[in-house]
Write a protein that holds these residues in place. Structure first.
Motif, mmCIF file in Angstrom:
data_model
loop_
_atom_site.group_PDB
_atom_site.id
_atom_site.type_symbol
_atom_site.label_atom_id
_atom_site.label_comp_id
_atom_site.label_asym_id
_atom_site.label_seq_id
_atom_site.Cartn_x
_atom_site.Cartn_y
_atom_site.Cartn_z
ATOM 1 N N HIS A 37 7.700 8.015 -6.243
ATOM 2 C CA HIS A 37 7.546 6.572 -6.005
ATOM 3 C C HIS A 37 8.797 6.000 -5.333
ATOM 4 O O HIS A 37 8.704 5.083 -4.514
ATOM 5 N N GLN A 38 9.934 6.542 -5.701
ATOM 6 C CA GLN A 38 11.180 6.058 -5.057
ATOM 7 C C GLN A 38 11.190 6.473 -3.580
ATOM 8 O O GLN A 38 11.560 5.694 -2.708
ATOM 9 N N LEU A 39 10.755 7.708 -3.333
ATOM 10 C CA LEU A 39 10.669 8.162 -1.931
ATOM 11 C C LEU A 39 9.693 7.299 -1.137
ATOM 12 O O LEU A 39 9.897 7.027 0.045
ATOM 13 N N ALA A 40 8.637 6.855 -1.831
ATOM 14 C CA ALA A 40 7.595 6.073 -1.150
ATOM 15 C C ALA A 40 8.101 4.713 -0.698
ATOM 16 O O ALA A 40 7.427 4.017 0.057
ATOM 17 N N LEU A 41 9.289 4.332 -1.165
ATOM 18 C CA LEU A 41 9.869 3.058 -0.704
ATOM 19 C C LEU A 41 10.352 3.176 0.743
ATOM 20 O O LEU A 41 10.529 2.172 1.427
ATOM 21 N N LEU A 42 10.563 4.400 1.187
ATOM 22 C CA LEU A 42 11.150 4.588 2.530
ATOM 23 C C LEU A 42 10.208 4.215 3.683
ATOM 24 O O LEU A 42 10.616 3.493 4.588
ATOM 25 N N PRO A 43 8.946 4.684 3.693
ATOM 26 C CA PRO A 43 8.133 4.464 4.901
ATOM 27 C C PRO A 43 7.951 2.994 5.277
ATOM 28 O O PRO A 43 7.960 2.658 6.448
ATOM 29 N N GLY A 44 7.803 2.121 4.303
ATOM 30 C CA GLY A 44 7.592 0.713 4.679
ATOM 31 C C GLY A 44 8.782 -0.159 4.328
ATOM 32 O O GLY A 44 8.621 -1.363 4.068
ATOM 33 N N ALA A 45 9.972 0.441 4.271
ATOM 34 C CA ALA A 45 11.160 -0.305 3.789
ATOM 35 C C ALA A 45 11.413 -1.546 4.645
ATOM 36 O O ALA A 45 11.482 -1.468 5.864
ATOM 37 N N GLN A 46 11.542 -2.705 3.946
ATOM 38 C CA GLN A 46 11.778 -3.965 4.664
ATOM 39 C C GLN A 46 13.140 -4.551 4.340
ATOM 40 O O GLN A 46 13.587 -5.500 4.989
ATOM 41 N N VAL A 99 0.809 10.925 -2.771
ATOM 42 C CA VAL A 99 0.555 11.786 -1.595
ATOM 43 C C VAL A 99 1.743 12.725 -1.376
ATOM 44 O O VAL A 99 1.572 13.929 -1.141
ATOM 45 N N PHE A 100 2.952 12.176 -1.469
ATOM 46 C CA PHE A 100 4.151 13.024 -1.339
ATOM 47 C C PHE A 100 4.144 14.126 -2.399
ATOM 48 O O PHE A 100 4.439 15.290 -2.116
ATOM 49 N N ALA A 101 3.827 13.733 -3.629
ATOM 50 C CA ALA A 101 3.824 14.723 -4.725
ATOM 51 C C ALA A 101 2.843 15.847 -4.420
ATOM 52 O O ALA A 101 3.149 17.030 -4.614
ATOM 53 N N GLY A 103 17.273 -3.796 2.458
ATOM 54 C CA GLY A 103 18.286 -2.796 2.135
ATOM 55 C C GLY A 103 18.100 -2.184 0.763
ATOM 56 O O GLY A 103 18.400 -1.011 0.553
ATOM 57 N N ALA A 104 17.586 -2.998 -0.190
ATOM 58 C CA ALA A 104 17.432 -2.495 -1.559
ATOM 59 C C ALA A 104 16.397 -1.364 -1.601
ATOM 60 O O ALA A 104 16.658 -0.291 -2.166
ATOM 61 N N ASP A 105 15.218 -1.621 -0.998
ATOM 62 C CA ASP A 105 14.176 -0.585 -0.962
ATOM 63 C C ASP A 105 14.696 0.659 -0.241
ATOM 64 O O ASP A 105 14.517 1.796 -0.695
ATOM 65 N N PHE A 106 15.297 0.414 0.904
ATOM 66 C CA PHE A 106 15.796 1.528 1.723
ATOM 67 C C PHE A 106 16.846 2.336 0.950
ATOM 68 O O PHE A 106 16.814 3.570 0.936
ATOM 69 N N GLY A 107 17.734 1.621 0.282
ATOM 70 C CA GLY A 107 18.800 2.292 -0.472
ATOM 71 C C GLY A 107 18.238 3.138 -1.603
ATOM 72 O O GLY A 107 18.653 4.287 -1.798
ATOM 73 N N ARG A 108 17.258 2.567 -2.342
ATOM 74 C CA ARG A 108 16.657 3.332 -3.449
ATOM 75 C C ARG A 108 15.943 4.578 -2.919
ATOM 76 O O ARG A 108 16.048 5.664 -3.486
ATOM 77 N N GLY A 109 15.233 4.379 -1.832
ATOM 78 C CA GLY A 109 14.520 5.506 -1.232
ATOM 79 C C GLY A 109 15.484 6.588 -0.756
ATOM 80 O O GLY A 109 15.256 7.792 -0.988
ATOM 81 N N MET A 110 16.555 6.160 -0.124
ATOM 82 C CA MET A 110 17.521 7.142 0.396
ATOM 83 C C MET A 110 18.228 7.869 -0.747
ATOM 84 O O MET A 110 18.527 9.065 -0.646
ATOM 85 N N ALA A 111 18.495 7.132 -1.832
ATOM 86 C CA ALA A 111 19.148 7.775 -2.983
ATOM 87 C C ALA A 111 18.228 8.852 -3.554
ATOM 88 O O ALA A 111 18.681 9.964 -3.887
ATOM 89 N N ALA A 112 16.930 8.524 -3.650
ATOM 90 C CA ALA A 112 15.971 9.532 -4.145
ATOM 91 C C ALA A 112 15.913 10.726 -3.197
ATOM 92 O O ALA A 112 15.887 11.887 -3.635
ATOM 93 N N ALA A 113 15.901 10.425 -1.905
ATOM 94 C CA ALA A 113 15.850 11.510 -0.918
ATOM 95 C C ALA A 113 17.080 12.400 -1.028
ATOM 96 O O ALA A 113 16.982 13.629 -0.925
ATOM 97 N N TYR A 142 0.832 -1.199 0.000
ATOM 98 C CA TYR A 142 0.000 0.000 0.000
ATOM 99 C C TYR A 142 0.869 1.253 0.000
ATOM 100 O O TYR A 142 0.622 2.212 -0.727
ATOM 101 N N PHE A 143 1.890 1.250 0.873
ATOM 102 C CA PHE A 143 2.800 2.406 0.934
ATOM 103 C C PHE A 143 3.390 2.685 -0.440
ATOM 104 O O PHE A 143 3.382 3.794 -0.933
ATOM 105 N N HIS A 144 3.922 1.605 -1.042
ATOM 106 C CA HIS A 144 4.645 1.787 -2.293
ATOM 107 C C HIS A 144 3.742 2.343 -3.385
ATOM 108 O O HIS A 144 4.132 3.205 -4.168
ATOM 109 N N VAL A 145 2.490 1.882 -3.406
ATOM 110 C CA VAL A 145 1.595 2.294 -4.493
ATOM 111 C C VAL A 145 0.977 3.671 -4.237
ATOM 112 O O VAL A 145 0.873 4.485 -5.143
#
Lengths: 251, 565
Positions: free
Chosen positions: B228-237, B71-73, B239-249, B63-66
């Motif tokens: 969408h990349q930022l949206a990977l951060l809130p529910g990151a489970q 919402v962030f935008a 390292g890959a999701d977290f890393g992509r989210g952090m790179a976008a951030a 849900y977070f990812h989709v």
């Protein structure tokens, strides 16, 4: 020490300061007086760099306030009428912070002297929330004077002070001027201005109405020769004429 | 950044912490603090010992990812849209009045502002980490770091928007241009979403595939990709999701920070005006009942057609003063506008025709918000006694009795609550008679019965809260300028009292109202039964309000002016 050239400041459609020019030399105490809304605070805020002039130049100790604000601000201190101190910093910490910002060399000795002069020694480790308004005002003055500024601007410096503190602050201002600082005091207390100012600048509706020493001002109007600043103020701002006219029309 | 400013931030944190800890020696702070800590303990300690189910976490992550990207935008774009209302960074009054005259560069001041917020953001991030303990899959450290990053991005975005608007205004472009960046952003978002819009059957279609189709394909996928990349951060489970989210951030942060530092121009004048305005609002709130007077000095304050011209009985004066002051403050005006728009929206939906799922949603949300509103109405009042009692010496000097004070305050709160409550009741009524029970023609009767009862209940809640303030002022009086665990504890204390005492006091009137209403319904007049039941219950609750105001007023009369401390 400070030169103000053709200063204009406009807020949207309202002209707060119009074509104001004056200088204050080292050792000079300028009393900035005028009715409410005359443009005194706006002028002070322009000098301190808080407000951007709409046009004109302000030079403090050789540095243009707009072009080189950091250099100009290094040489000035502004003591506002309403002191807003940091909630969770003690008086001692306020002094430490100011000393760090201005890189004061002999910070402990200077802080100690100012704290003693302002009679704050017993409150050194108190938070501002526990102080009276007058005490806060003293803290603001002590902090402002810590770096030995070449220009000191006081906006209603005696508000909330007791008679002893008033005497102290007057002595401090005189001491600063004697040490070579240029002082600008904005106040409605004309007695104070008359007592310690060497020159007076009277503003009304954003414009300079009178400027000079009291002697020069008295010279300019023969009927004011024996009058004090209050009478001069009332005459120059037109209040006295209006009051006379009102009296004459009353039955 | 200047080392002196770093020193200032650390000293302020240390001083604030020391001050808050030292005052816990006083029971007036210790009791609410214990309640607040207990509340957080109940939430988080359970999480530590009872982790959630893995499949729950996976669903949350999907849900977070989709959904979170759009919402962030929207949040980013609306910040830019509303930036003209805040065209400078927000400094506190002590910061603005002292730092702006010091030999500090504007960039140093901006860095100070960003750094100063870090402590509060860190605490909130740690709470997010604790909250994530409930999930079996979301790593608490990821959650804390993500929350920290996202909150900082929001702050940076707000600062960048204010700096850009300030620059535009400094260039003399005061009309139309300042909101343009935000308008453009929202226009782009609206366009791409309009292109891909597909109707949805609420309650019957799975939202996730629908949202994936709308937000993650076509031009929306391109425009929203960074979000969408930022949206990977809130529910990151992982390292890959977290890393992509952090790179976008990091990308966002670099752009926003670069923009801020590049476009910085003189902002002191506007920042000082904002700080003074915020200072006035805080002062007005601390002043409680006198908020309207302090707010009158604000340039942005609009006059109201409600005239403060009370005559006759003292309680009427208190009543009118509270109504006018609250109306001037603006919260209730905003509530009125939102209420009218909501009712209009639901009315349009009724004409256009939507499915049952939508009406179930309207019904559920109206009921939930209506109950929440009724419970919290006393705390929404800037003229409530939880603020006003600080002025007890002044109140005691006025020729008013406690009964007048409580009566005026309670009925003013009740009257003001009528607008939002009316909206909730109307929407629920429309939903009930249109989509929930087809052919149910008693919707208007249900509204006519529920609304007066709701208003009377609001009055009861205000009088209960006020009574608690009078009985134990030290534990309930709040200071809006001070957030923290003690404020949470105080709110909980007052909520518990309203919940328990309110329940007890409502049981008899509502029981009688239901009984009478049911009897009339059974006798063959269902509509009249609904109205009569509601009105009888409302009248009985109103009597209780009067009785409580009288009894608690005695306490006010015997109170020493300085008792609240």
């Amino acid at each position: 020490m400070i030169e103000v050239h053709a200063l204009h400041k406009t807020y949207e459609t309202h002209q707060a300061v119009i074509d104001l020019s004056f200088t204050v030399s080292p050792g000079e105490v300028l009393g900035l007086v005028g009715p409410n809304g005359a443009g005194k605070t706006t002028t002070m805020r322009c000098i301190t760099g808080i407000l951007q002039p709409s046009s004109g130049h302000i030079v403090v100790a050789g540095a243009d306030v707009v072009q080189d604000p950091v250099a100009a601000k290094r040489n000035l201190a502004f003591i506002p009428d309403e002191p807003h101190l940091f909630d969770y910093l003690t008086i001692h910490e306020h002094m430490q912070f100011y000393a760090r910002v201005y890189n004061v060399a002999d910070r402990d000795a200077r802080a100690s002297a100012l704290v003693s002069e302002m009679e704050l020694t017993e409150k050194l480790h108190a938070l501002p929330g526990t102080l009276s308004r007058g005490m806060k005002q003293k803290v603001a003055i002590a902090c402002g004077l810590l770096h030995s500024p070449k220009l000191v601007l006081f906006d209603e410096p005696l508000t909330g002070l007791d008679p002893i503190a008033i005497r102290r602050i007057k002595q401090t201002i005189k001491r600063l001027a004697a040490a070579g600082s240029a002082i600008i005091i904005s106040s409605h207390l004309l007695g104070l201005v008359e007592e310690i100012a060497t020159t007076v600048l009277l503003m009304q509706n954003g414009r300079k109405v009178l400027h000079g020493t009291l002697a020069q001002i008295r010279e300019s109007a023969p009927d004011l020769r024996e009058k004090g600043l209050e009478e001069i103020f009332l005459r120059a701002t037109g209040y006295e004429n209006d009051a006379n006219a009102t009296r004459e029309t009353q039955p | 950044m200047s080392s002196a400013l770093r020193w200032l931030i650390l000293r302020q944190i240390a001083g604030g912490t020391r001050y808050r800890l030292s005052r816990l020696k006083n029971p007036r702070y210790a009791v609410p603090a214990l309640l607040g800590i207990g509340y957080f303990g109940l939430i988080f300690v359970g999480n530590v010992f009872r982790p959630g189910e893995a499949n729950e976490a996976r669903q949350v992550r999907d849900y977070f990812h989709v959904l979170v990207g759009p919402v962030f935008a929207m949040l980013f774009a609306t910040t830019w849209l509303f930036a003209p209302a805040r065209p400078a960074p927000l400094f506190t009054l002590p910061d603005a009045s002292q730092l702006f005259v010091m030999p500090l560069t504007r960039r140093q001041l901006l860095n100070f502002r960003l750094l100063k917020a870090q402590f509060a953001i860190l605490i909130l991030s740690m709470l997010a980490g604790l909250f994530a303990l409930r999930s079996a899959d979301v790593k608490p450290w990821f959650a804390a770091a993500s929350a920290f990053t996202l909150m900082n991005l929001m702050a940076l975005n707000a600062m960048a928007a204010s700096i850009v608007v300030n620059r535009i205004l400094n260039a003399g472009l005061t009309r139309f241009v300042p909101p343009l960046p935000g308008v453009l952003m929202l226009a782009v978002l609206a366009s791409v979403l309009a292109i891909q819009y597909q109707p949805i059957e609420f309650g019957q279609t799975n939202v996730l595939p629908w949202a994936r189709e709308v937000f993650h394909t076509g031009p929306a996928a391109i425009v929203l990709w960074p979000f969408h990349q930022l949206a990977l951060l809130p529910g990151a489970q992982n390292g890959a999701d977290f890393g992509r989210g952090m790179a976008a951030a990091a990308g966002f942060a670099a752009v926003l920070y670069g923009l801020t530092m590049m476009l910085v121009s003189p902002f002191e004048e506007r920042a000082l005006a904002l700080a003074e305005n915020v200072g006035k609002v805080i002062k007005a709130k601390r002043g409680g009942n006198w908020a309207s007077l302090a707010l009158e000095k604000r340039k942005s304050l609009r006059s109201t057609s409600l005239k403060l011209a009370p005559t006759g009985k003292p309680w009427v004066a208190i009543f009118w003063k509270n109504v006018v002051a609250e109306w001037r403050i603006g919260t209730w005006r905003v509530a009125a506008v939102v209420a009218v728009i909501s009712v209009l929206g639901v009315s349009v939906a009724r004409v256009v025709g939507v499915n049952k799922g939508f009406w179930a949603l309207v019904m559920g949300m109206s009921a939930a918000f209506g109950m929440m509103f009724t419970t919290f109405v006393p705390r929404l009042l800037a003229t409530g006694l939880h603020l006003e009692i600080r002025r007890a010496p002044l109140l005691k000097a006025l020729p008013i009795r406690g009964h007048d004070l409580l009566r005026g305050t309670a009925w003013a709160g009740a009257l003001l609550s009528a607008i939002p409550l009316g909206a909730f009741a109307t929407m629920a009524g429309i939903a009930l008679s249109t989509g929930i029970e087809e052919g149910f023609e008693f919707g208007p009767y249900a509204v006519a019965g529920a609304l007066p009862l709701g208003i009377a209940v609001c009055g009861l809640m205000v009088v209960l809260e006020s009574g608690l303030v009078l009985m134990v002022p030290a534990w309930v009086v709040t200071n809006p300028g001070e957030a923290g665990v003690e404020a949470v504890g105080r709110n909980m204390l007052s909520f518990l009292v309203r919940f328990v005492l309110g329940g007890l006091l409502l049981s008899v009137p509502v029981g009688i109202g239901v009984g009478v209403g049911a009897a009339i319904w059974v006798a063959g007049a269902p509509g009249a039964g609904l109205v009569a039941g509601g009105l009888i219950a409302a009248a009985l609750v109103a009597l209780e309000v009067e009785l409580m105001a009288y009894l608690l007023g005695i306490r006010f009369n015997s109170m020493e002016p300085g008792e609240e401390g």
